[in-house]
Design a protein around this motif. Structure first.
Motif, PDB file in Angstrom:
ATOM      1  N   PHE A 144      50.283  84.732  16.333  1.00 42.47           N
ATOM      2  CA  PHE A 144      51.478  84.245  15.631  1.00 42.47           C
ATOM      3  C   PHE A 144      51.159  83.011  14.799  1.00 42.47           C
ATOM      4  CE2 PHE A 144      52.861  80.628  18.426  1.00 42.47           C
ATOM      5  CZ  PHE A 144      52.036  80.839  19.522  1.00 42.47           C
ATOM      6  N   VAL A 145      52.040  82.723  13.875  1.00 43.04           N
ATOM      7  CA  VAL A 145      51.919  81.508  13.049  1.00 43.04           C
ATOM      8  C   VAL A 145      53.251  80.797  13.038  1.00 43.04           C
ATOM      9  CG1 VAL A 145      51.244  80.506  10.834  1.00 43.04           C
ATOM     10  CG2 VAL A 145      50.558  82.815  11.380  1.00 43.04           C
ATOM     11  N   ILE A 146      53.216  79.486  13.163  1.00 39.22           N
ATOM     12  CA  ILE A 146      54.438  78.686  13.079  1.00 39.22           C
ATOM     13  C   ILE A 146      54.268  77.578  12.045  1.00 39.22           C
ATOM     14  CG2 ILE A 146      55.253  79.152  15.437  1.00 39.22           C
ATOM     15  CD1 ILE A 146      53.953  76.498  16.302  1.00 39.22           C
ATOM     16  N   ALA A 147      55.383  77.223  11.418  1.00 42.12           N
ATOM     17  CA  ALA A 147      55.401  76.145  10.423  1.00 42.12           C
ATOM     18  C   ALA A 147      55.507  74.815  11.143  1.00 42.12           C
ATOM     19  CB  ALA A 147      56.591  76.334   9.496  1.00 42.12           C
ATOM     20  N   THR A 148      54.564  73.922  10.927  1.00 47.62           N
ATOM     21  CA  THR A 148      54.499  72.695  11.728  1.00 47.62           C
ATOM     22  C   THR A 148      54.873  71.428  10.970  1.00 47.62           C
ATOM     23  OG1 THR A 148      52.146  72.601  11.197  1.00 47.62           O
ATOM     24  CG2 THR A 148      52.749  73.583  13.316  1.00 47.62           C
ATOM     25  N   GLU A 149      55.049  71.526   9.671  1.00 45.57           N
ATOM     26  CA  GLU A 149      55.301  70.288   8.912  1.00 45.57           C
ATOM     27  C   GLU A 149      56.587  69.619   9.378  1.00 45.57           C
ATOM     28  OE1 GLU A 149      55.893  68.582   4.365  1.00 45.57           O
ATOM     29  OE2 GLU A 149      56.074  70.713   4.711  1.00 45.57           O
ATOM     30  N   PRO A 150      56.533  68.293   9.614  1.00 42.86           N
ATOM     31  CA  PRO A 150      57.765  67.587   9.953  1.00 42.86           C
ATOM     32  C   PRO A 150      58.625  67.421   8.704  1.00 42.86           C
ATOM     33  CG  PRO A 150      55.807  66.216  10.384  1.00 42.86           C
ATOM     34  CD  PRO A 150      55.367  67.381   9.567  1.00 42.86           C
ATOM     35  N   GLY A 151      59.932  67.562   8.862  1.00 40.78           N
ATOM     36  CA  GLY A 151      60.828  67.345   7.720  1.00 40.78           C
ATOM     37  C   GLY A 151      61.906  68.395   7.644  1.00 40.78           C
ATOM     38  N   VAL A 152      63.135  67.962   7.358  1.00 47.18           N
ATOM     39  CA  VAL A 152      64.251  68.902   7.387  1.00 47.18           C
ATOM     40  C   VAL A 152      64.764  69.297   6.012  1.00 47.18           C
ATOM     41  CG1 VAL A 152      64.969  68.294   9.720  1.00 47.18           C
ATOM     42  CG2 VAL A 152      65.951  67.059   7.777  1.00 47.18           C
ATOM     43  N   SER A 153      63.944  69.194   4.978  1.00 48.94           N
ATOM     44  CA  SER A 153      64.399  69.802   3.724  1.00 48.94           C
ATOM     45  C   SER A 153      64.014  71.280   3.786  1.00 48.94           C
ATOM     46  CB  SER A 153      63.818  69.090   2.502  1.00 48.94           C
ATOM     47  OG  SER A 153      62.545  69.568   2.216  1.00 48.94           O
ATOM     48  N   ALA A 154      64.917  72.113   3.274  1.00 50.11           N
ATOM     49  CA  ALA A 154      64.749  73.565   3.432  1.00 50.11           C
ATOM     50  C   ALA A 154      63.760  74.103   2.404  1.00 50.11           C
ATOM     51  CB  ALA A 154      66.105  74.260   3.314  1.00 50.11           C
ATOM     52  N   SER A 155      62.496  73.910   2.687  1.00 56.38           N
ATOM     53  CA  SER A 155      61.428  74.384   1.804  1.00 56.38           C
ATOM     54  C   SER A 155      60.220  74.740   2.657  1.00 56.38           C
ATOM     55  CB  SER A 155      61.074  73.289   0.803  1.00 56.38           C
ATOM     56  OG  SER A 155      60.688  72.121   1.504  1.00 56.38           O
ATOM     57  N   PRO A 156      59.310  75.548   2.124  1.00 59.25           N
ATOM     58  CA  PRO A 156      58.186  75.994   2.945  1.00 59.25           C
ATOM     59  C   PRO A 156      57.359  74.819   3.478  1.00 59.25           C
ATOM     60  CG  PRO A 156      58.249  77.210   0.868  1.00 59.25           C
ATOM     61  CD  PRO A 156      59.257  76.112   0.758  1.00 59.25           C
ATOM     62  N   SER A 157      56.866  74.996   4.662  1.00 61.79           N
ATOM     63  CA  SER A 157      56.009  73.993   5.299  1.00 61.79           C
ATOM     64  C   SER A 157      54.688  73.874   4.545  1.00 61.79           C
ATOM     65  CB  SER A 157      55.740  74.450   6.728  1.00 61.79           C
ATOM     66  OG  SER A 157      54.955  73.519   7.426  1.00 61.79           O
ATOM     67  N   LYS A 158      54.084  72.710   4.624  1.00 53.53           N
ATOM     68  CA  LYS A 158      52.745  72.542   4.045  1.00 53.53           C
ATOM     69  C   LYS A 158      51.665  72.701   5.117  1.00 53.53           C
ATOM     70  CE  LYS A 158      54.033  69.738   0.072  1.00 53.53           C
ATOM     71  NZ  LYS A 158      55.390  69.243   0.524  1.00 53.53           N
ATOM     72  N   THR A 159      52.068  72.700   6.369  1.00 56.57           N
ATOM     73  CA  THR A 159      51.093  72.867   7.451  1.00 56.57           C
ATOM     74  C   THR A 159      51.570  73.957   8.410  1.00 56.57           C
ATOM     75  OG1 THR A 159      52.153  71.181   8.811  1.00 56.57           O
ATOM     76  CG2 THR A 159      50.391  70.429   7.345  1.00 56.57           C
ATOM     77  N   TYR A 160      50.604  74.637   9.029  1.00 53.54           N
ATOM     78  CA  TYR A 160      50.909  75.749   9.939  1.00 53.54           C
ATOM     79  C   TYR A 160      49.942  75.732  11.107  1.00 53.54           C
ATOM     80  CZ  TYR A 160      53.564  77.383   5.946  1.00 53.54           C
ATOM     81  OH  TYR A 160      54.464  77.459   4.912  1.00 53.54           O
ATOM     82  N   LYS A 161      50.367  76.370  12.183  1.00 50.72           N
ATOM     83  CA  LYS A 161      49.477  76.590  13.313  1.00 50.72           C
ATOM     84  C   LYS A 161      49.448  78.079  13.606  1.00 50.72           C
ATOM     85  CE  LYS A 161      49.320  73.430  16.705  1.00 50.72           C
ATOM     86  NZ  LYS A 161      47.951  72.921  16.573  1.00 50.72           N
ATOM     87  N   PHE A 162      48.244  78.633  13.580  1.00 49.95           N
ATOM     88  CA  PHE A 162      48.001  80.023  13.965  1.00 49.95           C
ATOM     89  C   PHE A 162      47.512  79.999  15.401  1.00 49.95           C
ATOM     90  CE2 PHE A 162      44.830  83.206  14.916  1.00 49.95           C
ATOM     91  CZ  PHE A 162      45.334  84.385  14.400  1.00 49.95           C
TER      92      PHE A 162
END
Ligand SMILES: Cc1ncc(COP(=O)(O)O)c(C=O)c1O
Ligand SMILES: Cc1ncc(COP(=O)(O)O)c(C=O)c1O
Lengths: 358, 358
Positions: A144-162
């Motif tokens: 699985f992959v999850i979006a890890t970037e901190p921040g609550v603006s509704a836009s794609p994360s810049k960091t992920y964890k696989f």
């Protein structure tokens, strides 16, 4: 391998194995995890070097985008062990490709194939003892992959964890399965994410499924959101109907998951001259077939559930029970599939994938 | 208060404040969080005692259901400070009720109202310094719940974590906003979770929105998934169209979020005798109005974006620019709303909610 050079996977072994504490005869699906996990972070626009680590918790900011925007996808695969202790995967390239199709739809960077297989096989070798021999035993594999970037603006994360985590498995459903055909709720929209293994598709089904359970149905067979006249798939399985000796299943679309088990069943049906129709399936047609006694079987097809016979269904307040079949297609496909998965028969279609010892 | 007894909220204060390091003139939306957060766990079938803790990371099992099944919902609210340093919320009961409507749809246990407000107000008092005076300054408040139970079977979690985190805010969009009307992708299905602030609804929009951005549009106005003939809402805003002097917006449904800003705009329009029609809005009607020069304005309405004028739109490969309006409705509603939010005018509808100092 990358450009012919073996990928470096950093391995930190668990100091002790938990395996001794596991009761392999009484496993609940997806509850216990092996000693190791694969981890790979996406940072600065790139997937970094993957590693294998002892299975354990992860730390995230409470503002990590996965928590707020469900930017997460997954896969589900199984490893099987044959009588010679050889470990096999079943069509893992199909899962890998779907993994990246799901990622793309969720605006998640695609994962490199070499890293995926190199990491997965290293992990399976480390946790080889967790894969038990014998029909019905397997290791369920969850990349699985999850979006890890901190921040609550509704836009794609810049960091992920696989990650890949693994869980020893027996049966998915512990009892009989009855399904209800959806009449009000729905799972996916045209132009939506139904075809992806997007995390949000699953949580969205829990409430309607709870309501179905109160009526005595373990699962919902979703219908098209627009008219509820066509049968599509269940929450974690594609669905097959046997009317007379004919097998019918819905075509895949952007609402329906392109299941690996589903397409394997279709191929096997063709091989064994079982007439199979891949076309839209009218609710009305199935209800009428049931009323006329022509509906012989319904079964689900999925990695976790394998082939799961459905004992009965409900629609518009009516309940239908399905008769036992002597020559059950569900049993037939299940045994054919398992024979391939456990290396008991030839592999005509090249579906088995050997996990080499290293 | 619970049965008349004040709720006990355990408060652990941060040892030092980060506030000195924050450049309040150059805030990026949702990037920086205050010193504290509210946390409350659901265990053994009950919400436990909430606490306020220093803002910081959380630890979860990699198999936690939020990562795999997107069982997570959130809210978005704002706190405002007036010239007398009094802190106000705007219609927070509406957010609280929607929070529980979202939870219910995602099979998440509803959160108790007294805990919500008691915790929120305690938190806001602790982080009061983070709320800056002056029009346009606010504290964005993000309550959310995530499914924390470890395990990869696709069923509702037995444990949850409720949190409130807060972020000082100025504008949501940094530049001009142009929108494209969806023709292929869609946001929500009939019978789905579109009306809920379900995490998965947002991640599912990122990819189509990326494609829209490549064409020069910051946002998509979603249309009905079935025909793409009716305009519904944008990713984080409800949408209003001004044709001549008439305001038009889509009715809420199970696909459309019942926005607090949207319903406040409708009420204000009625108060100020601006004709407002809440009805299905045909794409064709808006395109034709634009072609005839009758489309005066489009604007979005949402807590984060407040009232956001839309400078132009695209449909079927054509681009339309909207003229500047001298008597802009968007500016009118924005100033009316802000006057209420910042306690500059009477509060005829009882929308302001005072956060008492304690
Ligand atoms: C929605 C859905 N449909 C069908 C399936 C079956 O697909 P597969 O056979 O690839 O496991 C799954 C499980 O993966 C699923 O999640
Ligand atoms: C999908 C969607 N529509 C509309 C809105 C606007 O709602 P509100 O005015 O309550 O913030 C939001 C933001 O909350 C949203 O996420």
């Amino acid at each position: 391998m990358k450009d012919g050079i073996p990928l470096e996977i950093d391995v930190v072994e668990a100091s002790a194995s938990k395996i001794g504490s596991v009761d392999f005869d009484n496993l609940i699906f997806g509850n216990i995890f092996t000693d190791h996990m694969m981890v790979c972070d996406y940072v600065n626009g790139e997937w970094q070097a993957p590693s294998i680590q002892p299975y354990g918790p992860i730390q995230l900011e409470p503002s990590a985008k996965v928590f707020h925007y469900g930017q997460a996808i997954f896969e589900g695969m199984k490893a099987f062990k044959d009588d010679e202790d050889q470990v096999w995967l079943f069509r893992p390239e199909a899962n890998f490709e779907r993994f990246n199709r799901s990622s793309k739809r969720l605006a998640i960077p695609e994962f490199p194939k070499d890293m995926f297989f190199e990491g997965l096989e290293t992990l399976l070798n480390l946790d080889r003892e967790w894969i038990k021999k014998g029909f019905g035993n397997s290791l369920y594999i969850r990349p699985f992959v999850i979006a890890t970037e901190p921040g609550v603006s509704a836009s794609p994360s810049k960091t992920y964890k696989f990650m890949i985590i693994c869980s020893p498995a027996k049966a998915y459903y512990s009892g009989e399965v009855r399904v209800v055909f959806a009449e009000k709720f729905s799972r996916a929209a045209d132009g939506g994410v139904g075809y992806a293994k997007a995390a949000g598709n699953y949580g969205a089904q829990f409430y309607p499924t709870n309501l179905a359970k109160e009526e005595g149905f373990q699962q919902i067979v979703w219908t098209d959101a627009n008219t509820h006249e066509y049968l599509e798939e269940a929450g974690t399985m594609n669905i097959f109907f046997r009317v007379g000796n004919k097998l019918i299943t819905a075509p895949t679309s952007d609402r329906i998951l392109d299941g690996v088990t589903r397409k394997s069943v279709i191929t096997l049906a063709e091989e064994f001259n079982i007439p199979v129709e891949v076309r839209r399936v009218k609710v009305q047609e199935i209800v009428e077939a049931a009323e006329k006694g022509e509906l012989k079987e319904i079964f689900g097809a999925g990695t976790a559930a394998t082939i799961n016979p459905v004992k009965g269904f409900g629609h518009a307040g009516k309940k239908f029970e399905l008769p036992e079949q002597e020559d059950s297609y569900a049993s037939f496909f299940k045994s054919k599939l398992m024979a391939i998965q456990y290396n008991k028969t030839e592999d005509k279609f090249g579906w088995r994938y050997a996990v080499k010892e290293r």
